[in-house]
Design an enzyme around this catalytic site. Structure first.
Site, PDB file in Angstrom:
ATOM      1  CB  CYS A 245       5.140   0.851  -7.636  1.00  0.00           C
ATOM      2  SG  CYS A 245       4.990  -0.895  -7.232  1.00  0.00           S
TER       3      CYS A 245
ATOM      4  CB  CYS B  41       3.741 -11.973 -13.341  1.00  0.00           C
ATOM      5  SG  CYS B  41       4.356 -10.500 -12.505  1.00  0.00           S
TER       6      CYS B  41
ATOM      7  CB  CYS C 212       8.145  -3.490  -2.505  1.00  0.00           C
ATOM      8  SG  CYS C 212       9.747  -3.084  -3.251  1.00  0.00           S
TER       9      CYS C 212
ATOM     10  CD  GLU D 277      -2.736  -8.873  -5.810  1.00  0.00           C
ATOM     11  OE1 GLU D 277      -3.956  -8.759  -5.677  1.00  0.00           O
ATOM     12  OE2 GLU D 277      -2.031  -7.993  -6.332  1.00  0.00           O
TER      13      GLU D 277
ATOM     14  CB  CYS E 254       3.506  -3.219 -14.825  1.00  0.00           C
ATOM     15  SG  CYS E 254       4.051  -4.362 -16.057  1.00  0.00           S
TER      16      CYS E 254
ATOM     17  CB  CYS F 247       8.862   3.076  -6.944  1.00  0.00           C
ATOM     18  SG  CYS F 247      10.442   2.199  -6.933  1.00  0.00           S
TER      19      CYS F 247
END
Ligand code: SAH
Ligand code: SF4
Length: 358
Positions: free
Chosen positions: A120, A106, A113, A93, A337, A117
């Site tokens: 997220c 962004c 990933c 994205e 975020c 975390c």
């Protein structure tokens, strides 16, 4: 190291590699092509200065990397998020945000990933692969084109490497993209920000590079016990070493570092957290960006309520630290975020469709 894309795409080749592709053509063709791709942000098929046969050959040899799957618009048209599919079927994205004084893109640097975390959405979904230079650069070009073609026309001035993925776990391609964006697309490196969870060798690599990019460190906790839990990579790169790497970066670059802190209700928003954070930020002269935690499907904890966010900021400021609360963009389209996870495969709806190169 994890692999990248399969075949080269339009924004992958260096100038030298494009020159090779143009062997046998007059020398000025390279300038025409380079200018067309990076300054006009056109695709080869649109470059009418080139002969038809050459346009066709280039279109076939260097396809675009990103196929639009969905486009979502929010904040009164000021935030646009794209879901793209890559040649191998992975999804990423990109978010374009217009502010009164600037337009920011962004970008994603990995499909997924590996850092895990828990708060997220990208981390919750796991890691697929690194993006290549062309896949990163094309996100900027495509968003810049939409910004320029909008009403009013807007120029993209800032890039944040804060989309899906950990940029410093894919540092070679990210630096390749930074060079291309700075040198060829003409954005200043001072307007580019790389956000990292704290990959120390990557911070050192960045410090050794000549370009003055900004560094943002996603801290979220300023003691190892809590940070080990929130950001698992802290077990490998603990705070003392992370601060030392930041110190080195500051000494070499003399550019202000920022600390990102997702405020999680009852987890990292106590007075003690504020004191630890203020101390770390003061000694590194870092700016603190507070981001009230955004909702994600796989994490039960809520963001800090607005009153406490304000009080936390005031505490930090009272302790001599520099802190602002980041405006929350794109929440209702999961573009804020930590919400990017490439899962909402809503098709691009006809009325929203824009002129995208294809
Ligand atoms: N991997 C890099 C860059 C991408 S994440 C990094 O972690 O820095 C961009 C920012 O969003 C990071 O500061 C990240 O910690 C933060 N973030 C992740 N999940 C979030 C959430 N649910 N709410 C608010 N911020 C979040
Ligand atoms: Fe990866 Fe950053 Fe999300 Fe952590 S916060 S899982 S490093 S994208």
């Amino acid at each position: 190291m994890a692999s990248t894309s399969t075949a080269p795409s339009l924004y992958d080749p260096t100038r030298e590699q494009l020159a090779e592709l143009l062997t046998g053509e007059p020398r000025y063709r390279l300038d025409q092509l380079w200018h067309g791709l990076y300054r006009e942000r056109a695709t080869p098929s649109e470059l009418t200065t080139l002969p038809r046969a050459l346009r066709d050959r280039l279109t076939e040899a260097l396809p675009l990397a990103l196929r639009p799957i969905a486009e979502s618009v929010s904040d009164d048209g000021h935030t646009i998020k794209w879901l793209w599919e890559l040649a191998d079927g992975s999804r990423i994205e990109t978010v374009l945000m217009h502010y009164p004084d600037r337009s920011t893109v962004c970008v994603s640097t990995q499909a997924g990933c590996a850092m895990g975390c828990g708060f997220c959405a990208t981390g919750q979904a796991g890691f697929e692969r690194n993006l290549g230079v062309g896949e990163i650069v094309e996100q900027v070009v495509r968003a810049a084109r939409v910004a320029a073609e909008g009403t009013p026309s807007r120029r993209v001035s800032n890039i944040v490497f804060m989309g899906m993925g950990e940029p410093l776990a894919n540092v070679d391609r990210v630096l390749g993209a930074v060079e291309r964006i700075h040198g060829d697309l003409g954005l200043s490196a001072r307007h580019l920000t790389i956000s990292t969870v704290g990959i120390i060798p990557g911070i050192r690599r960045l410090a050794a590079e000549p370009l003055p990019v900004n560094l943002a460190v996603s801290l979220h906790a300023a003691n190892d016990e809590l940070r080990d839990e929130l950001v698992p990579i802290n077990r490998r790169y603990p705070l003392t070493e992370l601060y030392a790497a930041c110190e080195e970066y500051l000494a070499v670059k003399n550019r202000r570092i920022s600390f990102e802190w997702a405020l999680i209700d009852g987890v990292n928003d106590s007075d003690r957290d504020a004191r630890e954070l203020a101390e770390a930020a003061r000694s590194l002269r870092a700016h603190i960006n507070l981001i009230p935690l955004n909702a994600t499907p796989g994490w039960p904890t809520r963001g800090t309520p607005p009153d406490r966010v304000t009080a936390f900021r005031e505490l930090l400021v009272g302790l001599g630290a520099n802190a602002t609360v980041r405006a929350n963009r794109g929440n209702e389209i999961d573009a804020a975020c930590g919400q990017l996870r490439a899962a909402n495969a809503v098709p691009v709806s006809a009325p929203r469709r824009r002129t995208l190169p294809h």
